[in-house]
Design a protein around this motif. Structure first.
Motif, PDB file in Angstrom:
ATOM      1  N   PRO A  16      -9.896  46.667  39.061  1.00 35.52           N
ATOM      2  CA  PRO A  16      -9.822  45.944  37.686  1.00 35.52           C
ATOM      3  C   PRO A  16      -8.231  44.972  37.737  1.00 35.52           C
ATOM      4  O   PRO A  16      -8.145  43.592  37.011  1.00 35.52           O
ATOM      5  CB  PRO A  16      -9.815  46.182  36.951  1.00 35.52           C
ATOM      6  N   VAL A  17      -7.765  45.484  37.975  1.00 37.92           N
ATOM      7  CA  VAL A  17      -5.753  44.717  37.609  1.00 37.92           C
ATOM      8  C   VAL A  17      -5.946  43.584  39.172  1.00 37.92           C
ATOM      9  O   VAL A  17      -5.756  42.624  38.517  1.00 37.92           O
ATOM     10  CB  VAL A  17      -5.109  45.755  38.421  1.00 37.92           C
ATOM     11  N   LYS A  18      -5.896  44.230  39.940  1.00 40.12           N
ATOM     12  CA  LYS A  18      -5.734  43.217  41.369  1.00 40.12           C
ATOM     13  C   LYS A  18      -6.982  41.841  40.742  1.00 40.12           C
ATOM     14  O   LYS A  18      -6.575  40.372  40.712  1.00 40.12           O
ATOM     15  CB  LYS A  18      -6.477  43.604  42.399  1.00 40.12           C
ATOM     16  N   THR A  19      -8.192  42.448  40.517  1.00 39.74           N
ATOM     17  CA  THR A  19      -9.239  40.601  39.636  1.00 39.74           C
ATOM     18  C   THR A  19      -8.672  40.324  38.495  1.00 39.74           C
ATOM     19  O   THR A  19      -8.915  38.916  39.310  1.00 39.74           O
ATOM     20  CB  THR A  19     -10.291  41.043  39.616  1.00 39.74           C
ATOM     21  N   GLN A  20      -7.734  40.590  37.772  1.00 35.00           N
ATOM     22  CA  GLN A  20      -7.342  39.949  37.091  1.00 35.00           C
ATOM     23  C   GLN A  20      -6.264  39.278  37.635  1.00 35.00           C
ATOM     24  O   GLN A  20      -6.425  38.141  36.317  1.00 35.00           O
ATOM     25  CB  GLN A  20      -7.711  41.056  35.534  1.00 35.00           C
ATOM     26  N   VAL A  21      -5.458  40.144  38.086  1.00 41.62           N
ATOM     27  CA  VAL A  21      -4.277  39.415  38.297  1.00 41.62           C
ATOM     28  C   VAL A  21      -4.584  37.888  39.717  1.00 41.62           C
ATOM     29  O   VAL A  21      -3.972  36.993  38.515  1.00 41.62           O
ATOM     30  CB  VAL A  21      -3.441  39.919  39.600  1.00 41.62           C
ATOM     31  N   ILE A  22      -5.555  37.834  40.142  1.00 39.00           N
ATOM     32  CA  ILE A  22      -5.931  36.842  40.591  1.00 39.00           C
ATOM     33  C   ILE A  22      -6.702  35.397  40.169  1.00 39.00           C
ATOM     34  O   ILE A  22      -6.480  34.436  40.057  1.00 39.00           O
ATOM     35  CB  ILE A  22      -6.864  36.963  41.892  1.00 39.00           C
ATOM     36  N   SER A  23      -7.539  36.119  38.793  1.00 37.26           N
ATOM     37  CA  SER A  23      -8.506  35.643  38.249  1.00 37.26           C
ATOM     38  C   SER A  23      -6.995  34.968  37.735  1.00 37.26           C
ATOM     39  O   SER A  23      -7.816  33.305  37.447  1.00 37.26           O
ATOM     40  CB  SER A  23      -8.994  35.401  37.696  1.00 37.26           C
ATOM     41  N   THR A  66       4.705  27.467  40.647  1.00 38.84           N
ATOM     42  CA  THR A  66       5.223  27.945  39.443  1.00 38.84           C
ATOM     43  C   THR A  66       4.161  28.656  38.604  1.00 38.84           C
ATOM     44  O   THR A  66       4.422  29.636  38.245  1.00 38.84           O
ATOM     45  CB  THR A  66       6.235  27.518  38.928  1.00 38.84           C
ATOM     46  N   THR A  67       3.677  27.395  38.093  1.00 36.09           N
ATOM     47  CA  THR A  67       2.522  28.278  36.879  1.00 36.09           C
ATOM     48  C   THR A  67       1.955  29.121  37.669  1.00 36.09           C
ATOM     49  O   THR A  67       0.905  30.045  37.040  1.00 36.09           O
ATOM     50  CB  THR A  67       1.642  27.379  36.553  1.00 36.09           C
ATOM     51  N   THR A  68       0.810  29.019  38.465  1.00 38.64           N
ATOM     52  CA  THR A  68      -0.101  30.318  39.197  1.00 38.64           C
ATOM     53  C   THR A  68       0.645  31.193  39.086  1.00 38.64           C
ATOM     54  O   THR A  68      -0.157  32.434  39.349  1.00 38.64           O
ATOM     55  CB  THR A  68      -0.372  29.341  40.651  1.00 38.64           C
ATOM     56  N   LEU A  69       2.970  31.644  39.962  1.00 43.25           N
ATOM     57  CA  LEU A  69       3.003  32.638  39.564  1.00 43.25           C
ATOM     58  C   LEU A  69       2.843  33.055  38.710  1.00 43.25           C
ATOM     59  O   LEU A  69       3.308  34.868  38.761  1.00 43.25           O
ATOM     60  CB  LEU A  69       4.434  32.328  40.325  1.00 43.25           C
ATOM     61  N   PHE A  70       2.822  32.292  37.302  1.00 47.68           N
ATOM     62  CA  PHE A  70       2.969  32.608  35.637  1.00 47.68           C
ATOM     63  C   PHE A  70       1.987  33.714  35.602  1.00 47.68           C
ATOM     64  O   PHE A  70       2.062  34.874  35.088  1.00 47.68           O
ATOM     65  CB  PHE A  70       3.706  32.049  35.227  1.00 47.68           C
ATOM     66  N   PHE A  74       2.846  37.494  35.232  1.00 40.40           N
ATOM     67  CA  PHE A  74       2.554  38.289  34.110  1.00 40.40           C
ATOM     68  C   PHE A  74       1.506  38.260  33.261  1.00 40.40           C
ATOM     69  O   PHE A  74       1.339  39.409  33.037  1.00 40.40           O
ATOM     70  CB  PHE A  74       3.609  37.153  33.158  1.00 40.40           C
ATOM     71  N   VAL A  75       0.607  37.410  33.258  1.00 40.41           N
ATOM     72  CA  VAL A  75      -0.386  36.380  32.313  1.00 40.41           C
ATOM     73  C   VAL A  75      -1.158  37.903  32.716  1.00 40.41           C
ATOM     74  O   VAL A  75      -2.204  38.694  31.765  1.00 40.41           O
ATOM     75  CB  VAL A  75      -1.377  34.851  32.415  1.00 40.41           C
ATOM     76  N   GLY A  76      -1.807  37.695  34.235  1.00 39.59           N
ATOM     77  CA  GLY A  76      -2.681  38.890  34.730  1.00 39.59           C
ATOM     78  C   GLY A  76      -1.881  40.417  34.490  1.00 39.59           C
ATOM     79  O   GLY A  76      -3.066  41.158  34.339  1.00 39.59           O
ATOM     80  N   PRO A  77      -1.629  40.586  35.185  1.00 44.49           N
ATOM     81  CA  PRO A  77      -0.995  42.129  34.714  1.00 44.49           C
ATOM     82  C   PRO A  77      -0.905  43.174  33.726  1.00 44.49           C
ATOM     83  O   PRO A  77      -1.232  44.107  33.196  1.00 44.49           O
ATOM     84  CB  PRO A  77       0.462  42.569  35.485  1.00 44.49           C
ATOM     85  N   VAL A  78      -0.240  41.589  33.012  1.00 50.29           N
ATOM     86  CA  VAL A  78       0.535  42.217  31.622  1.00 50.29           C
ATOM     87  C   VAL A  78      -0.522  42.358  30.794  1.00 50.29           C
ATOM     88  O   VAL A  78      -0.808  43.339  29.749  1.00 50.29           O
ATOM     89  CB  VAL A  78       1.934  42.054  30.899  1.00 50.29           C
ATOM     90  N   GLY A  79      -1.182  41.368  30.918  1.00 48.08           N
ATOM     91  CA  GLY A  79      -2.759  40.746  29.895  1.00 48.08           C
ATOM     92  C   GLY A  79      -3.588  41.776  30.144  1.00 48.08           C
ATOM     93  O   GLY A  79      -4.008  42.688  29.171  1.00 48.08           O
ATOM     94  N   HIS A  80      -4.023  42.112  31.008  1.00 49.12           N
ATOM     95  CA  HIS A  80      -4.995  43.635  31.301  1.00 49.12           C
ATOM     96  C   HIS A  80      -4.780  44.694  30.505  1.00 49.12           C
ATOM     97  O   HIS A  80      -5.080  45.414  29.884  1.00 49.12           O
ATOM     98  CB  HIS A  80      -4.590  43.292  33.197  1.00 49.12           C
ATOM     99  N   PHE A  81      -3.469  45.167  30.836  1.00 49.23           N
ATOM    100  CA  PHE A  81      -2.478  46.348  30.532  1.00 49.23           C
ATOM    101  C   PHE A  81      -2.363  46.121  29.197  1.00 49.23           C
ATOM    102  O   PHE A  81      -2.967  47.096  28.455  1.00 49.23           O
ATOM    103  CB  PHE A  81      -1.436  47.063  30.772  1.00 49.23           C
ATOM    104  N   TRP A  82      -2.753  45.301  28.817  1.00 49.02           N
ATOM    105  CA  TRP A  82      -2.167  44.511  26.871  1.00 49.02           C
ATOM    106  C   TRP A  82      -3.698  44.879  26.755  1.00 49.02           C
ATOM    107  O   TRP A  82      -3.520  45.635  24.733  1.00 49.02           O
ATOM    108  CB  TRP A  82      -1.869  43.679  26.473  1.00 49.02           C
TER     109      TRP A  82
END
Length: 216
Positions: A16-23, A66-70, A74-82
């Motif tokens: 779940p986390v890896k998938t959210q981060v990559i997507s 740069t935006t992809t790294l954001f 941030f968006v992927g891991p933090v958004g998942h747990f949020w």
């Protein structure tokens, strides 16, 4: 398309986390390409009115990275747990009935007050530092862009999130939000492009007036 969706569901169930981060990284990268395209043609129309020679669209792949790294960092891991944590707090700690009015309203309020402003603040700061701006320049850019963007998005994102929290299963809520971020990336790039536009100055004047009243 159906096979792709089933593959995504399988990846989400397994990692779940890896998938959210990559997507998230991929969607934010695509969103920045769209944002650069929109910004280019918006500026092109302005240059045409000013009789300035137009330039061909050249995608800044450094900015895309740069935006992809954001999205990845941030968006992927933090958004998942949020979204996962927010759902647990509402159901288990506050004992709110899922999909009820209070359940959805509380989620929208928390997202608008906590995650939304934090996301905007970090986005403008991160993008500023990534372009080589100094701390003082980043602070000035954030002061110029943050409040107008927050005010304008405040009329849009709560509506988006009502549908998200009411109808979308929690494991897909970040994906839902990321697709709307494709449009949001275009909007944020347009906001940044406006520099010191009069409508931005109005927001800053209101904030300055409020600070002056509080000091009295």
């Amino acid at each position: 398309m159906l096979r792709l969706w089933k593959w995504y569901q399988s990846c989400l169930a397994t990692h779940p986390v890896k998938t959210q981060v990559i997507s998230s990284g991929l969607i934010w990268g695509v969103g920045d390409i769209a944002a650069q395209t929109v910004t280019h043609y918006t500026a092109k129309r302005s240059q045409h009115r000013s009789h300035v020679v137009n330039k061909e669209l050249k995608i800044s792949w450094r900015r895309v990275a740069t935006t992809t790294l954001f999205g990845l960092g941030f968006v992927g891991p933090v958004g998942h747990f949020w979204y996962q944590g927010l759902d647990r707090v509402m159901r288990l700690r506050l004992k709110l009935q899922p999909n009820s009015f209070h359940f959805v309203s509380a989620k929208v309020a928390a997202d608008s007050i906590i995650f939304g402003p934090l996301d905007l603040l970090l986005f403008f700061s991160y993008m500023g530092f990534s372009t080589g701006k100094t701390s003082s320049q980043v602070v000035e850019s954030v002061r110029r862009d943050f409040l107008p963007a927050l005010a304008l998005e405040g009329g849009i994102w709560p509506v988006v999130q009502v549908a998200n929290f009411r109808y979308v299963p929690v494991q897909y809520q970040l994906l839902y939000v990321n697709f709307f971020c494709l449009l949001d990336s275009c909007f944020l790039s347009w906001v940044e492009q406006q520099q010191d536009a009069p409508w931005k100055q109005w927001f800053r004047d209101v904030l300055t007036l409020k600070e002056q009243k509080e000091q009295r």
